[in-house]
Design an enzyme around this catalytic site. Structure first.
Site, PDB file in Angstrom:
ATOM      1  CG  ASP A   1      -0.170  -0.175   2.588  1.00  8.58           C
ATOM      2  OD1 ASP A   1       0.995   0.173   2.322  1.00  8.58           O
ATOM      3  OD2 ASP A   1      -0.912  -0.321   3.332  1.00  8.58           O
ATOM      4  N   GLY A  29       1.022   3.706   2.345  1.00  4.75           N
ATOM      5  CA  GLY A  29       1.336   4.208   3.715  1.00  4.75           C
ATOM      6  C   GLY A  29       0.415   5.522   4.170  1.00  4.75           C
ATOM      7  CG  PHE A  88      -5.615   3.825   6.421  1.00  8.87           C
ATOM      8  CD1 PHE A  88      -6.847   4.440   6.412  1.00  8.87           C
ATOM      9  CD2 PHE A  88      -5.278   2.741   7.140  1.00  8.87           C
ATOM     10  CE1 PHE A  88      -7.841   3.969   7.156  1.00  8.87           C
ATOM     11  CE2 PHE A  88      -6.174   2.516   8.307  1.00  8.87           C
ATOM     12  CZ  PHE A  88      -7.486   3.259   8.152  1.00  8.87           C
ATOM     13  CG  ASP A 105      -4.694   6.933  -1.298  1.00 10.42           C
ATOM     14  OD1 ASP A 105      -3.706   6.486  -0.821  1.00 10.42           O
ATOM     15  OD2 ASP A 105      -5.807   6.542  -1.338  1.00 10.42           O
ATOM     16  CD  GLN A 108      -9.283   7.556  -1.571  1.00 11.60           C
ATOM     17  OE1 GLN A 108     -10.522   7.642  -1.173  1.00 11.60           O
ATOM     18  NE2 GLN A 108      -8.366   6.580  -1.256  1.00 11.60           N
ATOM     19  N   GLY A 142     -11.000   4.255   0.381  1.00 14.27           N
ATOM     20  CA  GLY A 142     -11.603   4.968   1.066  1.00 14.27           C
ATOM     21  C   GLY A 142     -13.264   4.444   1.230  1.00 14.27           C
ATOM     22  CG  ASP A 184      -6.110  -5.430   1.819  1.00 14.27           C
ATOM     23  OD1 ASP A 184      -5.641  -4.931   3.085  1.00 14.27           O
ATOM     24  OD2 ASP A 184      -6.537  -4.300   1.037  1.00 14.27           O
ATOM     25  CG  HIS A 215     -10.152 -21.777  11.126  1.00 17.52           C
ATOM     26  ND1 HIS A 215     -10.780 -23.004  10.616  1.00 17.52           N
ATOM     27  CD2 HIS A 215     -11.034 -20.880  11.164  1.00 17.52           C
ATOM     28  CE1 HIS A 215     -11.858 -22.777  10.419  1.00 17.52           C
ATOM     29  NE2 HIS A 215     -12.310 -21.614  10.723  1.00 17.52           N
TER      30      HIS A 215
END
Length: 394
Positions: free
Chosen positions: A110, A112, A114, A164, A212, A239, A289, A358
């Site tokens: 990603d 970074g 966020f 972003d 976004q 977003g 993810d 699991h």
């Protein structure tokens, strides 16, 4: 007479083999799709869930378990955390994150952004970038579109995200518009830096822009059209799942996918529950993810084909059946619900490991089954049949 035709056929095969993404099902704007992403570290069958390996490890899970038990095809690394430690100098000396952590399948990073906005107490955003303080030692740092591209290059991700601003799901329209416009200006700088630099470790790296626009249909449409015209290798939808109602999230996915190219992979960032994933697949998403499988597992919650279980509850104290008898055996049959509950209450690390494995294996099984039913042509019927059971609270 057949030689020219054979050469044309061979050329077509070569072109196909070089494509980053190819669909194995009908190309759809909004609708379930199955395909394959080709990277220099291996192919990724879609739809796919990507375990989150924030600091160079998926928490509580060894590489062998990721490969053999969970059957992960690609994992994530986090630009912010890896930049802080071990740092890009160590990663470059190691030959990139693949060699540093011993993972030879694809990696996505990603941007970074966020984490900069969510983990730091002091954060100042300007047109230049974002100034912030490290949550580890308080160091004053600066992320710019250019520096983030350099960091992701040095990490060595197969797929890199553009820098972003992740707009809050409850933002008013003016804030959302200003945030989206800034993200687009940063994106132009990301692309210039990415296209003007070389892959560092001898394999191809790919850049995904991020759509976004918060929960505003016209902003999402504007962003999707602008990014579509850039013709990059793939696209992320960011977003979402940041405070907005679930149905609004689904609506925004449809708005974006109705515009984004049908022949490029689409990645919905940070989502989510098994039922969120199935709904998003039906709306044309290819990649996912989320930290939920491991985070919930460490807190005693597991996902099964019969529903969601909180193994901390006393009702499982003397339940000696395996964790999910109706599904694939993701961990050793000897690990019963009662035993897993005991480990969680005793704060034994093995309990956290068992439940994390699991949950991740369940998520990978979920998207594998989804792919099979897309190819069989009965995805919607299958999804409707499993939704009542996987969403049940046991």
């Amino acid at each position: 007479h057949q030689a020219p035709y054979r050469r044309i056929f061979d050329l077509q095969n070569l072109i196909t083999s070089m494509a980053f993404f190819e669909l194995h099902s009908e190309a759809k704007a909004v609708g379930p799709r199955a395909g394959v992403i080709h990277t220099d570290h291996g192919d990724i069958l879609t739809p796919i869930f990507m375990p989150v390996g924030t600091v160079g490890t998926v928490k509580g899970v060894q590489r062998k378990e990721l490969e053999e038990d969970i059957k992960a095809q690609i994992i994530l690394g986090n630009t912010y955390h890896l930049f802080l430690r071990p740092g890009t100098e160590i990663l470059r000396q190691a030959g990139g994150l693949h060699r540093f952590e011993g993972w030879q399948r694809p990696i996505l990073t990603d941007s970074g952004g966020f984490q900069v906005f969510s983990l730091t107490d002091i954060c100042k955003m300007t047109e230049e970038g974002v100034r912030f303080s490290s949550h580890i030692d308080g160091r004053k740092l600066l992320f710019t579109p250019e520096s983030v591209m350099d960091i992701e290059r040095e990490i060595g991700a197969d797929i890199m995200m553009a820098f972003d601003e992740c707009c809050p799901g409850t933002a008013d329209k003016k804030y959302a518009k200003d945030s989206m416009d800034r993200t687009h200006r940063w994106l132009d700088r990301c692309i210039a830096r990415f296209d003007g630099t070389d892959d560092l470790y001898g394999y191809k790296q790919h850049l995904f822009p991020i759509v976004q626009g918060c929960t505003y249909t016209d902003l999402r449409q504007e962003a999707s059209k602008r990014l579509r015209d850039l013709d990059r290798d793939g696209y992320a939808i960011g977003g979402l799942a940041v405070g907005e109602p679930t149905e609004v999230m689904y609506d925004m996915i449809e708005v974006c996918n109705d515009i984004l190219p049908e022949n490029k992979p689409r990645y919905l960032m940070g989502v989510g529950t098994p039922w969120n994933i199935l709904e998003a697949i039906e709306r044309g998403v290819d990649m996912f993810d989320c930290v939920m499988p491991t985070r919930n597992g460490r807190n005693g919650m597991i996902f099964t084909w019969n529903g969601v279980m909180n193994l901390r509850n006393k009702k499982w104290e003397d339940d000696f059946t395996e964790l999910d008898p109706s599904g694939t055996s993701y961990v050793d049959h000897a690990y019963t619900r009662a035993y897993a509950r005991h480990l969680i209450h005793a704060q034994e690390m093995l309990g956290l490991e068992i439940l994390s494995i699991h949950n991740l294996a369940f998520y990978l099984d979920l998207v594998t089954q989804a792919r099979n039913h897309i190819l069989a042509g009965d995805y919607s019927e299958w999804k409707a049949s499993v939704m009542p059971s996987i969403t049940a609270r046991l």
